[in-house]
Design a protein around this motif. Structure first.
Motif, PDB file in Angstrom:
ATOM      1  N   ILE A   1       0.822  -1.418  -0.078  1.00  0.00           N
ATOM      2  CA  ILE A   1      -0.108   0.187  -0.006  1.00  0.00           C
ATOM      3  C   ILE A   1       0.826   1.243   0.072  1.00  0.00           C
ATOM      4  O   ILE A   1       1.757   1.535   0.845  1.00  0.00           O
ATOM      5  CB  ILE A   1      -0.964   0.049   1.178  1.00  0.00           C
TER       6      ILE A   1
ATOM      7  N   ARG B   1      10.303   0.409  -4.978  1.00  0.00           N
ATOM      8  CA  ARG B   1      11.088   0.279  -3.964  1.00  0.00           C
ATOM      9  C   ARG B   1      10.655  -1.010  -3.180  1.00  0.00           C
ATOM     10  O   ARG B   1      11.448  -1.606  -2.671  1.00  0.00           O
ATOM     11  CB  ARG B   1      11.045   1.389  -3.092  1.00  0.00           C
TER      12      ARG B   1
ATOM     13  N   LYS C   1      -1.895  -1.855  -3.667  1.00  0.00           N
ATOM     14  CA  LYS C   1      -3.193  -0.677  -3.742  1.00  0.00           C
ATOM     15  C   LYS C   1      -2.448   0.538  -3.687  1.00  0.00           C
ATOM     16  O   LYS C   1      -1.685   0.900  -2.744  1.00  0.00           O
ATOM     17  CB  LYS C   1      -3.752  -0.921  -2.350  1.00  0.00           C
TER      18      LYS C   1
ATOM     19  N   THR D   1      -8.414   1.856  -5.901  1.00  0.00           N
ATOM     20  CA  THR D   1      -9.663   1.909  -5.201  1.00  0.00           C
ATOM     21  C   THR D   1      -9.862   3.325  -4.609  1.00  0.00           C
ATOM     22  O   THR D   1      -9.120   4.043  -4.662  1.00  0.00           O
ATOM     23  CB  THR D   1      -9.520   0.974  -4.003  1.00  0.00           C
TER      24      THR D   1
ATOM     25  N   SER E   1      -9.845   1.394   3.030  1.00  0.00           N
ATOM     26  CA  SER E   1      -9.961   0.679   4.012  1.00  0.00           C
ATOM     27  C   SER E   1     -10.472  -0.817   3.701  1.00  0.00           C
ATOM     28  O   SER E   1     -10.268  -1.722   4.143  1.00  0.00           O
ATOM     29  CB  SER E   1     -10.773   1.188   5.187  1.00  0.00           C
TER      30      SER E   1
ATOM     31  N   GLY F   1      -7.565  -2.621   2.516  1.00  0.00           N
ATOM     32  CA  GLY F   1      -6.668  -2.826   3.505  1.00  0.00           C
ATOM     33  C   GLY F   1      -7.128  -4.156   4.609  1.00  0.00           C
ATOM     34  O   GLY F   1      -6.407  -4.958   4.725  1.00  0.00           O
TER      35      GLY F   1
ATOM     36  N   PHE G   1       3.901  -1.306   3.665  1.00  0.00           N
ATOM     37  CA  PHE G   1       3.371   0.048   3.691  1.00  0.00           C
ATOM     38  C   PHE G   1       4.025   1.252   3.564  1.00  0.00           C
ATOM     39  O   PHE G   1       4.996   1.279   4.540  1.00  0.00           O
ATOM     40  CB  PHE G   1       2.279   0.103   4.776  1.00  0.00           C
ATOM     41  N   THR G   2       3.653   2.402   2.508  1.00  0.00           N
ATOM     42  CA  THR G   2       4.336   3.517   2.925  1.00  0.00           C
ATOM     43  C   THR G   2       3.360   4.575   3.172  1.00  0.00           C
ATOM     44  O   THR G   2       2.373   4.504   2.440  1.00  0.00           O
ATOM     45  CB  THR G   2       5.342   3.966   1.974  1.00  0.00           C
TER      46      THR G   2
ATOM     47  N   VAL H   1      -2.231   5.815   9.501  1.00  0.00           N
ATOM     48  CA  VAL H   1      -2.752   4.547   8.853  1.00  0.00           C
ATOM     49  C   VAL H   1      -1.942   3.386   9.078  1.00  0.00           C
ATOM     50  O   VAL H   1      -2.421   1.915   9.215  1.00  0.00           O
ATOM     51  CB  VAL H   1      -2.949   4.886   7.469  1.00  0.00           C
TER      52      VAL H   1
ATOM     53  N   LEU I   1      -2.967  -0.675  10.040  1.00  0.00           N
ATOM     54  CA  LEU I   1      -2.695  -1.672   9.210  1.00  0.00           C
ATOM     55  C   LEU I   1      -1.642  -2.778  10.251  1.00  0.00           C
ATOM     56  O   LEU I   1      -1.929  -3.904  10.050  1.00  0.00           O
ATOM     57  CB  LEU I   1      -1.920  -1.312   8.236  1.00  0.00           C
TER      58      LEU I   1
ATOM     59  N   GLU J   1       6.900   2.364   6.594  1.00  0.00           N
ATOM     60  CA  GLU J   1       7.634   3.539   6.383  1.00  0.00           C
ATOM     61  C   GLU J   1       6.618   4.498   6.478  1.00  0.00           C
ATOM     62  O   GLU J   1       5.648   4.975   5.577  1.00  0.00           O
ATOM     63  CB  GLU J   1       8.125   3.543   4.689  1.00  0.00           C
TER      64      GLU J   1
ATOM     65  N   GLY K   1       7.468  11.641   8.873  1.00  0.00           N
ATOM     66  CA  GLY K   1       8.829  11.925   9.405  1.00  0.00           C
ATOM     67  C   GLY K   1       8.471  13.581   9.998  1.00  0.00           C
ATOM     68  O   GLY K   1       7.312  14.091   9.960  1.00  0.00           O
TER      69      GLY K   1
ATOM     70  N   CYS L   1       8.619  12.918   2.827  1.00  0.00           N
ATOM     71  CA  CYS L   1       8.548  12.295   4.380  1.00  0.00           C
ATOM     72  C   CYS L   1       9.865  12.840   4.936  1.00  0.00           C
ATOM     73  O   CYS L   1      10.093  12.774   6.157  1.00  0.00           O
ATOM     74  CB  CYS L   1       8.286  10.703   4.405  1.00  0.00           C
TER      75      CYS L   1
ATOM     76  N   GLU M   1       4.139  17.143  10.636  1.00  0.00           N
ATOM     77  CA  GLU M   1       4.660  17.181   9.388  1.00  0.00           C
ATOM     78  C   GLU M   1       3.702  18.455   8.836  1.00  0.00           C
ATOM     79  O   GLU M   1       2.531  18.209   8.451  1.00  0.00           O
ATOM     80  CB  GLU M   1       4.305  15.816   8.602  1.00  0.00           C
TER      81      GLU M   1
ATOM     82  N   PHE N   1       4.340  19.122   4.973  1.00  0.00           N
ATOM     83  CA  PHE N   1       3.962  18.423   3.978  1.00  0.00           C
ATOM     84  C   PHE N   1       3.387  19.816   2.904  1.00  0.00           C
ATOM     85  O   PHE N   1       2.460  19.657   2.129  1.00  0.00           O
ATOM     86  CB  PHE N   1       2.647  17.350   3.978  1.00  0.00           C
TER      87      PHE N   1
HETATM   88  P1  NAP Z   1      -1.863   8.034   3.997  1.00  0.00           P
HETATM   89  O1  NAP Z   1      -3.112   8.732   4.158  1.00  0.00           O
HETATM   90  O2  NAP Z   1      -1.596   6.939   5.072  1.00  0.00           O
HETATM   91  O3  NAP Z   1      -2.108   7.128   2.564  1.00  0.00           O
HETATM   92  C1  NAP Z   1      -0.983   6.067   2.118  1.00  0.00           C
HETATM   93  C2  NAP Z   1      -1.880   5.066   1.522  1.00  0.00           C
HETATM   94  O4  NAP Z   1      -2.545   4.253   2.591  1.00  0.00           O
HETATM   95  C3  NAP Z   1      -2.840   5.350   0.427  1.00  0.00           C
HETATM   96  O5  NAP Z   1      -2.600   4.483  -0.685  1.00  0.00           O
HETATM   97  C4  NAP Z   1      -4.120   5.452   1.069  1.00  0.00           C
HETATM   98  O6  NAP Z   1      -5.029   5.089   0.435  1.00  0.00           O
HETATM   99  C5  NAP Z   1      -4.026   4.281   1.989  1.00  0.00           C
HETATM  100  N1  NAP Z   1      -4.964   4.092   2.983  1.00  0.00           N
HETATM  101  C6  NAP Z   1      -5.601   5.054   3.852  1.00  0.00           C
HETATM  102  N2  NAP Z   1      -6.379   4.564   5.091  1.00  0.00           N
HETATM  103  C7  NAP Z   1      -6.143   3.288   4.586  1.00  0.00           C
HETATM  104  C8  NAP Z   1      -6.669   2.255   5.539  1.00  0.00           C
HETATM  105  N3  NAP Z   1      -7.680   2.392   6.386  1.00  0.00           N
HETATM  106  N4  NAP Z   1      -6.459   0.922   5.140  1.00  0.00           N
HETATM  107  C9  NAP Z   1      -5.518   0.762   4.004  1.00  0.00           C
HETATM  108  N5  NAP Z   1      -4.906   1.705   3.381  1.00  0.00           N
HETATM  109  C10 NAP Z   1      -5.387   3.046   3.666  1.00  0.00           C
HETATM  110  O7  NAP Z   1      -0.710   8.898   3.606  1.00  0.00           O
HETATM  111  P2  NAP Z   1      -0.504  10.036   2.512  1.00  0.00           P
HETATM  112  O8  NAP Z   1      -1.399  11.159   3.020  1.00  0.00           O
HETATM  113  O9  NAP Z   1      -0.963   9.435   1.167  1.00  0.00           O
HETATM  114  O10 NAP Z   1       1.040  10.308   2.415  1.00  0.00           O
HETATM  115  C11 NAP Z   1       1.612  10.940   3.141  1.00  0.00           C
HETATM  116  C12 NAP Z   1       2.224  10.348   4.271  1.00  0.00           C
HETATM  117  O11 NAP Z   1       3.276   9.293   3.834  1.00  0.00           O
HETATM  118  C13 NAP Z   1       3.194  11.452   5.053  1.00  0.00           C
HETATM  119  O12 NAP Z   1       3.057  11.043   6.440  1.00  0.00           O
HETATM  120  C14 NAP Z   1       4.509  10.705   4.746  1.00  0.00           C
HETATM  121  O13 NAP Z   1       5.466  11.222   5.750  1.00  0.00           O
HETATM  122  C15 NAP Z   1       4.312   9.389   4.596  1.00  0.00           C
HETATM  123  N6  NAP Z   1       5.509   8.876   3.557  1.00  0.00           N
HETATM  124  C16 NAP Z   1       6.584   8.166   4.148  1.00  0.00           C
HETATM  125  C17 NAP Z   1       7.500   7.661   3.522  1.00  0.00           C
HETATM  126  C18 NAP Z   1       8.524   6.920   4.073  1.00  0.00           C
HETATM  127  O14 NAP Z   1       9.317   6.053   3.287  1.00  0.00           O
HETATM  128  N7  NAP Z   1       8.792   6.694   5.486  1.00  0.00           N
HETATM  129  C19 NAP Z   1       7.476   8.002   2.210  1.00  0.00           C
HETATM  130  C20 NAP Z   1       6.608   8.722   1.610  1.00  0.00           C
HETATM  131  C21 NAP Z   1       5.603   9.207   2.312  1.00  0.00           C
HETATM  132  P3  NAP Z   1      -5.935   6.526  -0.366  1.00  0.00           P
HETATM  133  O15 NAP Z   1      -4.863   7.172  -1.385  1.00  0.00           O
HETATM  134  O16 NAP Z   1      -7.035   5.876  -1.116  1.00  0.00           O
HETATM  135  O17 NAP Z   1      -6.436   7.701   0.709  1.00  0.00           O
END
Ligand code: NAP
Length: 477
Positions: A148, A160, A175, A206, A210, A213, A227-228, A233, A237, A251, A254, A285, A382, A384
Motif C-alpha cells: 500500500i 522500492r 493498492k 480503489t 480501508s 486494506g 506500507f508507506t 494509517v 494496518l 515506512e 517524518g 517524508c 509534518e 507537507f
Molecule cells: P496515508 O493517508 O497514510 O495514505 C497512504 C496509503 O494508505 C494510500 O494508498 C491510502 O489510500 C492508504 N490508506 C488510507 N487509509 C487506509 C486504510 N484504513 N487501510 C488501508 N489503506 C489505507 O498517507 P498519504 O497522505 O497518502 O501520504 C503522506 C504520508 O506518507 C506522510 O505522512 C509521509 O511522511 C508518508 N511517507 C513516508 C515515506 C517513508 O518512506 N517513510 C515515504 C513517503 C511518504 P488513499 O489514497 O485511497 O487514501
C-alpha cells in the motif's frame, strides 16, 4: 502523453479488469479529469490475492537468474519509456517534470539493484556446539505481499517494494494511492511487456482504501504487508496485520530536523536547506520540517534563503523552470494554511509568502517563517507543504534535545565541519537516516527507513531484501 501507457482498469492475473464502479483521477494543476479508473472492492482484492497466491507456487520456484533477468527487462523498459512515465506522473501528481524524471530513474534504480541482489540471497553453514550436526540456514520468500503506497512518490514507492519482493520470489497485490494510480498502472503494463508472469504483480486501484486494506490483512494467504504512508494509517494496518501475524514493513511519517552549526560554509548549508525543503513542493517524508540555525549565523542565512525563495517560480509541473507546483489536493492546502495561521497567532513572522497563490488555488506560495517555537503545531506536525520554519539555537546539547523531541524519527540533517561533533551526533540523533552536510540522501544503495513512530524495516541497499525472506534453520545429522 503516450496514451498506450495510460491504463484505467485494474490489473489482476495479467489481465486488465473492468469493474462496475469507477473513480476520477484529476490533474491537480488543471483540476480537470485525466481518466476514470476501475474502483476495486473486496471481490477484486480477493481475486488479486488468489492470483498472487497461485503465481507464488511457480514464481517462488524460478531460479534467481530468471527473476533477475525479468527485473532487468522491466528496468530497461522503464528507462526506454522514462519521458512518458514522467509526464504521466506529473499530470496526476503535479510535481515538476524534472523531478518526475528523477523519480522514475530513482525508482528504476531499485529494480536494477534488486535484480542484482536476487543473485546474492545466500544461506549459511554454522558450526554446531557438539560438532555432530550441521547447522544450515536457507532463505525462502515469505509469500504473497500486500503493498500500500502514498501519492507523493507514486512510482518510486512501488518500485522500492515490488523489486525486492519479486527478487526474493514473492508475488504482490498493490493498492496505489487513489490520487495517483496511473503511474502504478503504467508500471504494470511495462511489467507485462517485460514478460513478468501473470499473477506475479496485481494492482487494485480503489476509492475505498480501508476495504482493500481489510481484505489484504484478513487473508491468511497474504504473509506480509509493506506500507508507506502516514503513521496514523500505519498503526491501523499493524493492528489489522496482527490478526494473521503478517510481517510488516512500515515506512511512516517524518518530522525532520535540519541543524546548521556556526562552523559551516553558509552557502552550502543554504543549498542543502533549499534542496531538502522544496522538493515536491515540500511533500516528502524526509523534508526539512524544523530548521535549527545557530544564532550567530541566523540572520545571514535568513537573508540568503529569502533571496532564493523569492525567486522561485510557481506553476504547472509541465512548464519549464517551475519549482513550486500544486499541492496534491485541497486538504493539503487546508493543512498548510492552518499550520501557518496558528504559528502566526503564536508569534511567528512571515518573511516571504504565507498565502495561497493568487494565480492558482492549489498552489501554496513558497514561504519562510521565522521566530518559530515549540509550542506551535508547525514545529510538531509534518507540514507537507513549501514552508520553511526557522528556529534559532545557541548550543549543541539543547538543539539535539529539541531535534529528538518528536515521536517521528525518519531523516535528520546536520551541517557542521567538526568531525568530533559528527561522531557524537551520529549516535545521539534519534532517526533512521542522517545527512551530514547533505540535503538529499536517498538512493537505492542506502538503507531507507525510520525509528520510533517513523516505522520499521529498511528499503533499498543490501538490507532491503531481508524483509521479504524467511530464515529457515536446518539441523542435519
Ligand atoms: P496515508 O493517508 O497514510 O495514505 C497512504 C496509503 O494508505 C494510500 O494508498 C491510502 O489510500 C492508504 N490508506 C488510507 N487509509 C487506509 C486504510 N484504513 N487501510 C488501508 N489503506 C489505507 O498517507 P498519504 O497522505 O497518502 O501520504 C503522506 C504520508 O506518507 C506522510 O505522512 C509521509 O511522511 C508518508 N511517507 C513516508 C515515506 C517513508 O518512506 N517513510 C515515504 C513517503 C511518504 P488513499 O489514497 O485511497 O487514501
Amino acid at each position: 502523453m503516450n496514451e498506450s501507457l495510460v491504463k484505467s482498469r485494474a490489473f489482476i492475473n495479467g489481465e486488465w479488469v473492468k469493474t462496475n464502479k469507477r473513480f476520477r483521477v484529476d490533474d491537480p494543476f488543471s483540476q480537470e479529469l485525466i481518466v476514470e479508473v476501475s474502483d476495486c472492492g473486496e471481490e477484486e482484492a480477493n481475486q488479486a490475492i488468489e492470483a498472487a497466491h497461485n503465481a507464488f507456487q511457480t514464481w517462488s520456484k524460478t531460479t534467481a537468474q530468471e527473476r533477475s533477468d525479468k527485473l532487468l527487462a522491466w528496468y530497461d523498459l522503464i528507462i526506454e519509456n522514462l519521458d512518458d512515465l514522467a509526464e504521466i506522473l506529473t499530470t496526476e501528481q503535479g510535481k515538476p517534470l524534472k523531478e518526475a524524471k528523477g523519480e522514475i530513474q530513482y525508482g528504476a534504480n531499485y529494480i536494477k539493484w534488486f535484480a542484482e541482489e536476487a543473485l546474492r540471497i545466500d544461506g549459511d553453514i554454522i558450526p554446531s556446539p557438539d560438532g555432530q550436526k550441521q547447522i544450515h540456514v536457507i532463505k525462502q520468500p515469505v509469500g504473497v505481499v500486500g503493498i500500500i503506497t502514498p501519492w507523493n512518490f507514486p512510482q518510486a514507492m512501488i518500485a522500492r517494494k515490488v523489486a525486492p519482493a519479486l527478487a526474493a520470489g514473492c508475488t504482490v497485490v498493490i493498492k496505489p494511492a487513489a490520487e495517483t494510480p496511473l503511474s502504478a498502472l503504467a508500471m504494470a503494463e511495462l511489467s507485462l511487456q517485460a514478460g513478468i508472469p501473470k499473477g506475479v504483480i496485481n494492482l487494485v486501484p480503489t476509492s475505498e482504501a480501508s476495504v482493500i486494506g481489510e481484505a489484504i490483512t484478513s487473508s491468511s494467504k497474504v504473509r506480509k504487508i509493506s506500507f508507506t504512508g502516514s503513521t496514523k494509517v500505519g498503526k491501523i494496518l499493524m493492528s489489522q496485520a496482527a490478526e494473521n501475524v503478517q510481517r510488516v514493513t512500515m515506512e511512516l511519517g517524518g518530522n525532520a530536523p535540519f541543524i546548521v552549526f556556526d562552523d559551516v560554509d553558509i552557502d552550502d548549508a543554504v543549498e542543502g536547506i533549499m534542496a531538502s525543503k522544496f522538493r515536491n513542493s515540500g511533500q516528502t517524508c524526509v523534508c526539512a520540517n524544523r530548521v535549527f540555525i545557530h544564532e550567530t549565523i541566523y540572520q545571514e542565512i535568513v537573508e540568503k534563503l529569502t533571496n532564493k525563495v523569492e525567486s522561485m517560480k510557481t506553476g504547472s509541473g509541465l512548464e519549464d523552470d517551475v519549482s513550486i507546483t500544486p499541492l496534491i489536493n485541497q486538504a493539503g492546502i487546508d493543512k498548510v494554511k492552518r499550520l501557518v495561521q496558528s504559528a502566526k497567532d503564536k508569534g511567528a513572522k512571515v518573511i516571504v509568502g504565507g498565502n495561497v497563490s493568487d494565480k492558482h488555488n492549489q498552489i501554496y506560495e513558497p514561504t519562510i517563517l521565522t521566530d518559530v517555537s515549540f509550542d506551535m503545531d508547525i514545529a510538531c506536525e509534518e507540514i507537507f507543504g513549501p514552508v520553511l520554519s526557522l528556529i534559532p539555537f545557541s548550543n549543541e546539547e539543547s538543539v539535539v534535545e529539541q531535534a529528538n523531541a518528536t515521536k517521528a524519527g525518519l531523516a535528520a540533517y546536520v551541517y557542521t565541519d567538526d568531525r568530533h561533533r559528527i561522531k557524537r551526533l551520529s549516535e545521539q540523533i534519534e532517526s533512521g537516516m542522517i545527512g551530514f552536510n547533505e540535503g538529499i540522501i536517498s538512493n537505492h544503495m542506502a538503507p531507507f527507513g525510520g525509528v520510533k513512530e517513523s516505522g520499521m524495516g529498511r528499503e533499498g541497499s543490501k538490507y532491503g531484501i531481508s524483509d521479504y525472506l524467511d530464515i529457515k534453520y536446518l539441523c542435519i545429522k
